[in-house]
Design an enzyme around this catalytic site. Structure first.
Site, PDB file in Angstrom:
ATOM      1  CG  ASP A  49      -0.421   0.114   2.530  1.00 47.63           C
ATOM      2  OD1 ASP A  49      -1.174   0.380   3.472  1.00 47.63           O
ATOM      3  OD2 ASP A  49       0.807  -0.072   2.690  1.00 47.63           O
TER       4      ASP A  49
ATOM      5  CG  PHE B  21       8.621  -0.097  -3.950  1.00 45.01           C
ATOM      6  CD1 PHE B  21       8.907  -0.464  -2.648  1.00 45.01           C
ATOM      7  CD2 PHE B  21       7.983  -1.025  -4.774  1.00 45.01           C
ATOM      8  CE1 PHE B  21       8.574  -1.719  -2.163  1.00 45.01           C
ATOM      9  CE2 PHE B  21       7.637  -2.282  -4.302  1.00 45.01           C
ATOM     10  CZ  PHE B  21       7.936  -2.625  -3.004  1.00 45.01           C
TER      11      PHE B  21
ATOM     12  CE1 TYR C 273       7.676   3.819   0.745  1.00 42.91           C
ATOM     13  CE2 TYR C 273       7.401   5.221  -1.183  1.00 42.91           C
ATOM     14  CZ  TYR C 273       8.062   4.197  -0.527  1.00 42.91           C
ATOM     15  OH  TYR C 273       9.104   3.551  -1.151  1.00 42.91           O
TER      16      TYR C 273
ATOM     17  CG  HIS D 272       8.966  -5.997   1.175  1.00 41.03           C
ATOM     18  ND1 HIS D 272       9.485  -4.789   1.589  1.00 41.03           N
ATOM     19  CD2 HIS D 272       7.841  -5.703   0.479  1.00 41.03           C
ATOM     20  CE1 HIS D 272       8.694  -3.813   1.160  1.00 41.03           C
ATOM     21  NE2 HIS D 272       7.693  -4.339   0.485  1.00 41.03           N
TER      22      HIS D 272
END
Length: 229
Positions: A69, A82, A71, A191
């Protein structure tokens, strides 16, 4: 008040997603998102909501990098997974992405967090959930976004030419089941978050993406991040 989410999508993506989504579910999601924007501080800004689709057309899309989701800090999210706009401090996950990029392809560490140059080459920088309340990670999970963005993954899966799906972390890796076309390639790893970066480092995803594209006769991605303004 409600947002007609499909109407807000660029036409090429709207055409592809429309038959793959439940109209009642999309209407409920649109009502929820509209109310959240009205009553809460929500990221990204409404005008940035579908930037992933605006910056990367359906026809051009050849790589998907899936985030979870947006920031949830001020000034960070701008609709590309990202990515942050030039001048915004690099979030920890993005710093780790850049470290791996530098090791993988011997590129200098980027100073700006704006990944729109990747999107312009056909990298769909998509989050599974496209909105979030300020300071509340995961606050819009389970509200319908997942079905909406799953439809985008399924639409990419329908392409006859190869698409490379990059799935980082346990949450993203669950989406691998949506990729059924034998022509496609799924690249999975831990991740890039500091919590799992030790397992992310050394996975060389960027060279793996380019190899998968070249093997299918498609152009490589230039992963260089241009200097900011």
């Amino acid at each position: 008040m409600s947002l007609d989410l499909l109407e807000l999508l660029p036409g090429d993506w709207r055409e592809r997603l429309d038959p793959l989504v439940d109209p009642i579910g999309v209407a409920a999601l649109g009502a929820f998102v509209a109310q959240e924007y009205e009553e809460q501080t929500v990221y990204p800004a409404r005008e940035d909501l579908f930037n992933a689709f605006r910056h990367c057309s359906y026809d051009d899309a050849r790589v998907l990098i899936l985030g979870q989701d947006p920031y949830h800090g001020p000034g960070q999210a701008h609709g590309l997974s990202f990515s942050v706009r030039d001048g915004v401090k690099l979030p920890p996950s993005l710093r780790n992405i850049y470290k791996e990029l530098a090791t993988d392809l011997d590129l200098p560490l980027a100073k700006t967090g704006d990944l729109s140059a990747w999107a312009a080459q056909g990298v769909l920088l998509l989050n599974a959930v496209l909105t979030v309340r300020a300071g509340e990670a995961g606050s819009h999970a389970g509200k319908g976004w997942e079905d909406f963005t799953d439809a985008a993954i399924r639409a990419l899966n329908e392409k006859e030419e190869r698409v490379v799906f990059v799935l980082w972390g346990a949450y993203a890796r669950k989406k691998a089941k949506l990729v059924t076309g034998e022509q496609h390639v799924v690249i999975e790893s831990a991740h890039p978050s500091p919590l799992s970066a030790k397992k992310f480092f050394g996975t060389r995803p960027f060279s793996a993406v380019n190899k998968a594209l070249v093997d299918a006769g498609r152009p490589e991605i230039d992963w260089t991040v241009p200097p900011g303004a």
